[in-house]
Design a protein around this motif. Sequence first.
Motif, short mmCIF file in Angstrom:
data_model
loop_
_atom_site.label_atom_id
_atom_site.label_comp_id
_atom_site.label_asym_id
_atom_site.label_seq_id
_atom_site.Cartn_x
_atom_site.Cartn_y
_atom_site.Cartn_z
N ALA A 297 0.83 -1.20 0.00
CA ALA A 297 0.00 0.00 0.00
C ALA A 297 0.87 1.25 0.00
O ALA A 297 0.55 2.25 -0.67
CB ALA A 297 -0.94 -0.02 1.20
N ARG A 298 1.96 1.22 0.72
CA ARG A 298 2.88 2.36 0.74
C ARG A 298 3.48 2.60 -0.64
O ARG A 298 3.64 3.75 -1.08
CB ARG A 298 3.98 2.13 1.78
CG ARG A 298 5.06 3.20 1.81
CD ARG A 298 4.51 4.58 2.12
NE ARG A 298 5.54 5.61 1.99
CZ ARG A 298 5.30 6.90 1.86
NH1 ARG A 298 4.05 7.34 1.86
NH2 ARG A 298 6.29 7.76 1.74
N ASP A 299 3.83 1.52 -1.34
CA ASP A 299 4.34 1.66 -2.70
C ASP A 299 3.32 2.36 -3.60
O ASP A 299 3.68 3.23 -4.40
CB ASP A 299 4.67 0.29 -3.29
CG ASP A 299 5.86 -0.39 -2.64
OD1 ASP A 299 6.74 0.32 -2.12
OD2 ASP A 299 5.90 -1.64 -2.67
N CYS A 300 2.06 1.96 -3.47
CA CYS A 300 1.01 2.57 -4.30
C CYS A 300 0.83 4.04 -3.95
O CYS A 300 0.63 4.88 -4.84
CB CYS A 300 -0.30 1.80 -4.13
SG CYS A 300 -0.28 0.17 -4.94
N LEU A 301 0.90 4.37 -2.66
CA LEU A 301 0.80 5.77 -2.28
C LEU A 301 1.95 6.59 -2.86
O LEU A 301 1.75 7.70 -3.36
CB LEU A 301 0.77 5.90 -0.75
CG LEU A 301 0.72 7.33 -0.22
CD1 LEU A 301 -0.51 8.08 -0.74
CD2 LEU A 301 0.74 7.33 1.31
N ARG A 302 3.16 6.04 -2.81
CA ARG A 302 4.29 6.77 -3.37
C ARG A 302 4.10 7.02 -4.86
O ARG A 302 4.45 8.09 -5.38
CB ARG A 302 5.58 5.99 -3.13
CG ARG A 302 5.99 5.89 -1.67
CD ARG A 302 7.32 5.19 -1.50
NE ARG A 302 8.42 6.03 -1.98
CZ ARG A 302 9.67 5.60 -2.13
NH1 ARG A 302 9.96 4.33 -1.85
NH2 ARG A 302 10.61 6.40 -2.56
N THR A 303 3.54 6.04 -5.55
CA THR A 303 3.26 6.24 -6.98
C THR A 303 2.25 7.36 -7.18
O THR A 303 2.43 8.23 -8.05
CB THR A 303 2.77 4.93 -7.60
OG1 THR A 303 3.82 3.96 -7.55
CG2 THR A 303 2.33 5.12 -9.05
N ALA A 304 1.18 7.36 -6.40
CA ALA A 304 0.18 8.43 -6.51
C ALA A 304 0.80 9.78 -6.19
O ALA A 304 0.46 10.80 -6.82
CB ALA A 304 -0.98 8.15 -5.57
N GLU A 305 1.71 9.81 -5.24
CA GLU A 305 2.35 11.08 -4.87
C GLU A 305 3.21 11.63 -6.01
O GLU A 305 3.35 12.85 -6.15
CB GLU A 305 3.16 10.90 -3.60
CG GLU A 305 2.28 10.72 -2.36
CD GLU A 305 3.06 10.33 -1.11
OE1 GLU A 305 2.52 10.49 0.00
OE2 GLU A 305 4.22 9.85 -1.25
N THR A 306 3.76 10.74 -6.86
CA THR A 306 4.52 11.25 -8.01
C THR A 306 3.59 11.90 -9.02
O THR A 306 4.00 12.84 -9.73
CB THR A 306 5.34 10.14 -8.69
OG1 THR A 306 4.47 9.19 -9.34
CG2 THR A 306 6.25 9.42 -7.70
N ILE A 307 2.37 11.42 -9.11
CA ILE A 307 1.38 12.06 -9.99
C ILE A 307 0.98 13.41 -9.40
O ILE A 307 0.95 14.43 -10.10
CB ILE A 307 0.15 11.16 -10.17
CG1 ILE A 307 0.54 9.82 -10.83
CG2 ILE A 307 -0.93 11.87 -11.00
CD1 ILE A 307 -0.58 8.79 -10.85
N ALA A 308 0.67 13.41 -8.11
CA ALA A 308 0.25 14.66 -7.45
C ALA A 308 1.34 15.72 -7.52
O ALA A 308 1.05 16.92 -7.63
CB ALA A 308 -0.13 14.36 -6.01
N ALA A 309 2.60 15.29 -7.47
CA ALA A 309 3.70 16.26 -7.50
C ALA A 309 3.78 17.00 -8.82
O ALA A 309 4.32 18.11 -8.89
CB ALA A 309 5.02 15.54 -7.22
N ALA A 310 3.26 16.39 -9.89
CA ALA A 310 3.28 17.03 -11.20
C ALA A 310 2.08 17.95 -11.42
O ALA A 310 2.05 18.70 -12.41
CB ALA A 310 3.30 15.97 -12.30
N GLN A 311 1.10 17.91 -10.50
CA GLN A 311 -0.12 18.69 -10.71
C GLN A 311 0.19 20.19 -10.69
O GLN A 311 0.90 20.68 -9.81
CB GLN A 311 -1.17 18.36 -9.66
CG GLN A 311 -2.54 18.97 -9.94
CD GLN A 311 -3.63 18.37 -9.07
OE1 GLN A 311 -3.41 18.00 -7.91
NE2 GLN A 311 -4.82 18.25 -9.63
N GLU A 312 -0.36 20.90 -11.66
CA GLU A 312 -0.12 22.34 -11.75
C GLU A 312 -1.12 23.11 -10.88
O GLU A 312 -2.11 22.55 -10.41
CB GLU A 312 -0.21 22.76 -13.22
CG GLU A 312 0.91 22.11 -14.04
CD GLU A 312 0.80 22.33 -15.54
OE1 GLU A 312 -0.22 22.90 -16.00
OE2 GLU A 312 1.74 21.92 -16.25
N SER A 313 -0.85 24.37 -10.64
CA SER A 313 -1.64 25.15 -9.69
C SER A 313 -3.10 25.27 -10.08
O SER A 313 -3.97 25.45 -9.22
CB SER A 313 -1.03 26.54 -9.52
OG SER A 313 -0.99 27.23 -10.76
#
Length: 357
Positions: free
Chosen positions: A15-31
């Motif tokens: 589950a932590r691995d999946c969260l880290r993957t989602a966080e890489t998507i969120a990090a690219a989100q623009e304002s």
Amino acid sequence: MPTAELPAVPGVLSARDCLRTAETIAAAQESDGALPWFTGGHTDPWDHIENAMALTVAGLWDQARDAYRWSAKTQRADGSWPMQFRAGVIENADADTNFCAYIATGVLHFLTSTDDFEFVREMWPTVRAAVDFVLSLQQGDFGEIHWSLGPGGSSGAALLTGCSSIFHSLRCALSLADQLDDPQPSWEVAALRLGHALRDHPEAFLDKSRYSMDWYYPILGGAIRGRAAYDRITSRWEDFVVPTLGIRCVSDQPWVTGAETCELVLALDALGDNRRARQLFINMQHLREADGSYWTGLVFTDGKRWPEERTTWTAAATLLAADALTRTTPANNIFRDLPRPTRITASHCACATSPTH
């Protein structure tokens, strides 16, 4: 922090691995809420929605809402979106019907995951306008939908992959309409016609059979299931599947891609072929980086990543596949169990009323 249980594929991803993957998507989100291919890259309306769905899987619901609101803000008066943005600037103003339809899949996925009817009612006018735009291009002889509209008019041609995805999105839109008590019978007729074209009229579509998506997308979108679907998978398994690595994007190129592999995982999951689905999911993990992001693909003849991009939508497809395999979130069945109007009962097409249909 997430407000939902995250998928965990035993022996593959925690589950932590999946969260880290989602966080890489969120990090690219623009304002403004846009979810580009990678930081500084372009945004297209389809992959943007795929990314929003992945954020939803991971419980990052506020970021997902921001993404859907970006879609609402950038929709044009005719219900369409430009094909491509970069940092808020339109780079390609043409409209792709599949890109536009996918908002229905995303919004139903969000509703099923969160039960947030208030937000979905906010998004419903956006979905309704998008579907009406898409169906304005259902101009083919058999119910196919032309793939794009630009200043010169319609493309005049339909794509099997795109129409398969639209078929799924129409089913999602119909489910939303039912749940919001806003029935749309004309959409159901359109979906029935499109499903008929996908099953029975390959001549209605441009020949893109080199591409793996044309192989599995009619199954992923729900137009073909059962024995016909198994036969379709079997017929080209050797053309596309590379043992231990995933699947080729193009049959005659030595290039495996993570997103296509995970979409095939979803298609196999929809058929109940869990063994092969899980194995393919395992096989594509060589594209994972330590931070949880995913490379787009690998040229297996020389062992090189290509393109040299870690794409948000590859990460997103991985999360959606993990959710389907593990039956974790309430929306894990978005590609598996939707009620589907697939059988047409009346048509101008003679084959629709023949004894074999």
